[in-house]
Every structure is written in structure tokens, then in C-alpha cells.
Motif scaffolding. Structure first.
Motif, mmCIF file in Angstrom:
data_model
loop_
_atom_site.group_PDB
_atom_site.id
_atom_site.type_symbol
_atom_site.label_atom_id
_atom_site.label_comp_id
_atom_site.label_asym_id
_atom_site.label_seq_id
_atom_site.Cartn_x
_atom_site.Cartn_y
_atom_site.Cartn_z
ATOM 1 N N VAL A 109 0.840 -1.202 0.000
ATOM 2 C CA VAL A 109 0.000 0.000 0.000
ATOM 3 C C VAL A 109 0.872 1.247 0.000
ATOM 4 N N VAL A 110 1.914 1.246 0.828
ATOM 5 C CA VAL A 110 2.817 2.400 0.877
ATOM 6 C C VAL A 110 3.498 2.594 -0.479
ATOM 7 N N GLU A 111 3.973 1.513 -1.078
ATOM 8 C CA GLU A 111 4.606 1.606 -2.403
ATOM 9 C C GLU A 111 3.616 2.099 -3.448
ATOM 10 N N ALA A 112 2.385 1.593 -3.389
ATOM 11 C CA ALA A 112 1.368 2.006 -4.361
ATOM 12 C C ALA A 112 1.009 3.478 -4.168
ATOM 13 N N ARG A 113 0.948 3.935 -2.925
ATOM 14 C CA ARG A 113 0.659 5.349 -2.652
ATOM 15 C C ARG A 113 1.761 6.224 -3.236
ATOM 16 N N THR A 114 3.003 5.814 -3.039
ATOM 17 C CA THR A 114 4.135 6.571 -3.586
ATOM 18 C C THR A 114 4.088 6.582 -5.116
ATOM 19 N N ALA A 115 3.793 5.424 -5.705
ATOM 20 C CA ALA A 115 3.700 5.346 -7.170
ATOM 21 C C ALA A 115 2.570 6.216 -7.693
ATOM 22 N N ALA A 116 1.431 6.232 -6.998
ATOM 23 C CA ALA A 116 0.300 7.063 -7.426
ATOM 24 C C ALA A 116 0.647 8.547 -7.325
ATOM 25 N N ALA A 117 1.339 8.924 -6.258
ATOM 26 C CA ALA A 117 1.740 10.325 -6.095
ATOM 27 C C ALA A 117 2.734 10.735 -7.183
ATOM 28 N N THR A 118 3.666 9.837 -7.483
ATOM 29 C CA THR A 118 4.632 10.116 -8.551
ATOM 30 C C THR A 118 3.927 10.235 -9.893
ATOM 31 N N ALA A 119 2.994 9.320 -10.160
ATOM 32 C CA ALA A 119 2.248 9.360 -11.425
ATOM 33 C C ALA A 119 1.440 10.651 -11.524
ATOM 34 N N HIS A 120 0.887 11.100 -10.409
ATOM 35 C CA HIS A 120 0.128 12.356 -10.412
ATOM 36 C C HIS A 120 1.052 13.530 -10.737
ATOM 37 N N ALA A 121 2.239 13.540 -10.155
ATOM 38 C CA ALA A 121 3.203 14.621 -10.430
ATOM 39 C C ALA A 121 3.632 14.607 -11.897
ATOM 40 N N VAL A 122 3.845 13.419 -12.442
ATOM 41 C CA VAL A 122 4.229 13.306 -13.858
ATOM 42 C C VAL A 122 3.096 13.810 -14.741
ATOM 43 N N THR A 123 1.860 13.476 -14.400
ATOM 44 C CA THR A 123 0.710 13.936 -15.171
ATOM 45 C C THR A 123 0.586 15.453 -15.116
ATOM 46 N N ASP A 124 0.780 16.029 -13.936
ATOM 47 C CA ASP A 124 0.726 17.489 -13.816
ATOM 48 C C ASP A 124 1.806 18.152 -14.671
ATOM 49 N N GLU A 125 2.995 17.592 -14.653
ATOM 50 C CA GLU A 125 4.091 18.141 -15.467
ATOM 51 C C GLU A 125 3.783 18.000 -16.955
ATOM 52 N N ALA A 126 3.252 16.853 -17.348
ATOM 53 C CA ALA A 126 2.885 16.640 -18.759
ATOM 54 C C ALA A 126 1.793 17.619 -19.178
ATOM 55 N N ARG A 127 0.836 17.864 -18.290
ATOM 56 C CA ARG A 127 -0.237 18.823 -18.591
ATOM 57 C C ARG A 127 0.343 20.218 -18.761
ATOM 58 N N SER A 128 1.304 20.562 -17.934
ATOM 59 C CA SER A 128 1.949 21.867 -18.024
ATOM 60 C C SER A 128 2.691 22.021 -19.355
ATOM 61 N N HIS A 129 3.423 20.981 -19.752
ATOM 62 C CA HIS A 129 4.141 21.022 -21.035
ATOM 63 C C HIS A 129 3.166 21.144 -22.199
ATOM 64 N N TRP A 130 2.110 20.369 -22.151
ATOM 65 C CA TRP A 130 1.131 20.402 -23.247
ATOM 66 C C TRP A 130 0.484 21.780 -23.328
ATOM 67 N N SER A 131 0.128 22.343 -22.183
ATOM 68 C CA SER A 131 -0.494 23.668 -22.170
ATOM 69 C C SER A 131 0.445 24.722 -22.763
ATOM 70 N N ALA A 132 1.709 24.656 -22.397
ATOM 71 C CA ALA A 132 2.680 25.614 -22.936
ATOM 72 C C ALA A 132 2.851 25.422 -24.437
ATOM 73 N N ASP A 133 2.938 24.174 -24.882
ATOM 74 C CA ASP A 133 3.078 23.906 -26.317
ATOM 75 C C ASP A 133 1.843 24.357 -27.088
ATOM 76 N N ARG A 134 0.674 24.138 -26.515
ATOM 77 C CA ARG A 134 -0.576 24.555 -27.157
ATOM 78 C C ARG A 134 -0.624 26.077 -27.260
ATOM 79 N N THR A 135 -0.175 26.771 -26.225
ATOM 80 C CA THR A 135 -0.163 28.230 -26.234
ATOM 81 C C THR A 135 0.805 28.759 -27.285
ATOM 82 N N ARG A 136 1.970 28.152 -27.375
ATOM 83 C CA ARG A 136 2.953 28.582 -28.391
ATOM 84 C C ARG A 136 2.413 28.372 -29.799
#
Length: 151
Positions: free
Chosen positions: A77-104
Motif C-alpha cells: 500500500v505504501v509503495e502504491a501510494r508513492t507510485a500514485a503520487a509520482t504518477a500524479h506529479a508526472v501527469t501534472d508536469e505533462a499537462r503543463s508542457h502540453w499547455s505551454a506547447d498549445r499556447t505557443r
């Protein structure tokens, strides 16, 4: 969309930015899917851990086995929680990159549209000027022919 010869450089920039925007959108979709899998795993393990109950009358050997299994499940459970948090951070970063690319990309498309509109406006002004010249020439000819006929 045909590109005016003066806009070839910007059109090339637009093509590059379209590819970047597309890549970042695909990256965002993949990251979101991975986040969903990690979150589902975490939720499933957490539900499993919450659903483990110890019967009132359990043998000491069974309690030891259950405790070991629960400890392992707790670690997962602890490992899965860490993996989910990491995946959420990666998704947020990917969303940020996509938003910037879309704006450009939108900025380049807007600039190209403004340039095309300016060229259309200039062509319209030129056409109106030519139409005025033609009308003035016809009027002069007509007034000249009218004066000669009245003599």
C-alpha cells in the motif's frame, strides 16, 4: 491552408510547434492513463487492507501468518501510494508542457492569421483603388464624349 511566400518561415515554426504540441498531448494522455492505473492499484490495495478483519477466535499460528500477510500488504500500500503520487506529479508536469506547447502553437497561428488578414486588407484596398481609377476613367471618357457630342 496555403502559405504565403513571406510566411514560409513562420509556417515551418508552426509545423514544428504542431508536432511538439501533438507529442506533449500524447505524453499527457499516457501519463494520465498510467496515473489511473497506479491510483486504481493503490485504491484496490487500500480497500483490501481495510477489509481484512481478524476473527475473534484465531489460533496464534494463524494470527502470525495474518500479521505477516498484513505487513506485506501494508508495504505494498505504501509503495502504491508513492507510485500514485509520482504518477500524479508526472501527469501534472505533462499537462503543463502540453499547455505551454498549445499556447505557443496558438500564438504562431494567430500571427499567421493576422498577417493573412493584413494581406487581404491590402489587396482589398488595392482593388478598390483600381476600381476607383477605372470608374474615374470611364467618367472622364463619358464626360469627354458628351462634351464633344454637344459641340
Amino acid at each position: 491552408m496555403s502559405t504565403h511566400r513571406d510566411d514560409r518561415g513562420l509556417a515551418a515554426v508552426r509545423r514544428v510547434r504542431e508536432v511538439r504540441e501533438q507529442d506533449s498531448r500524447l505524453g499527457l494522455q499516457r501519463a494520465a492513463a498510467e496515473e489511473g492505473v497506479a491510483t486504481s492499484l493503490f485504491t484496490g490495495l487500500q480497500d483490501r487492507l481495510a477489509g481484512t478483519g481478524v476473527p475473534a477466535e484465531t489460533a496464534p499460528g494463524s494470527l502470525l501468518v495474518l500479521r505477516t500477510a498484513l505487513a506485506g500488504l501494508g508495504d505494498r500500500v505504501v509503495e502504491a501510494r508513492t507510485a500514485a503520487a509520482t504518477a500524479h506529479a508526472v501527469t501534472d508536469e505533462a499537462r503543463s508542457h502540453w499547455s505551454a506547447d498549445r499556447t505557443r502553437l496558438a500564438a504562431i497561428e494567430h500571427l499567421l492569421a493576422r498577417r493573412a488578414a493584413a494581406r487581404r486588407a491590402e489587396a482589398d484596398r488595392r482593388e478598390a483603388r483600381e476600381a476607383d481609377d477605372i470608374a474615374a476613367q470611364r467618367w472622364l471618357r463619358a464626360s469627354g464624349d458628351h462634351r464633344e457630342a454637344s459641340r
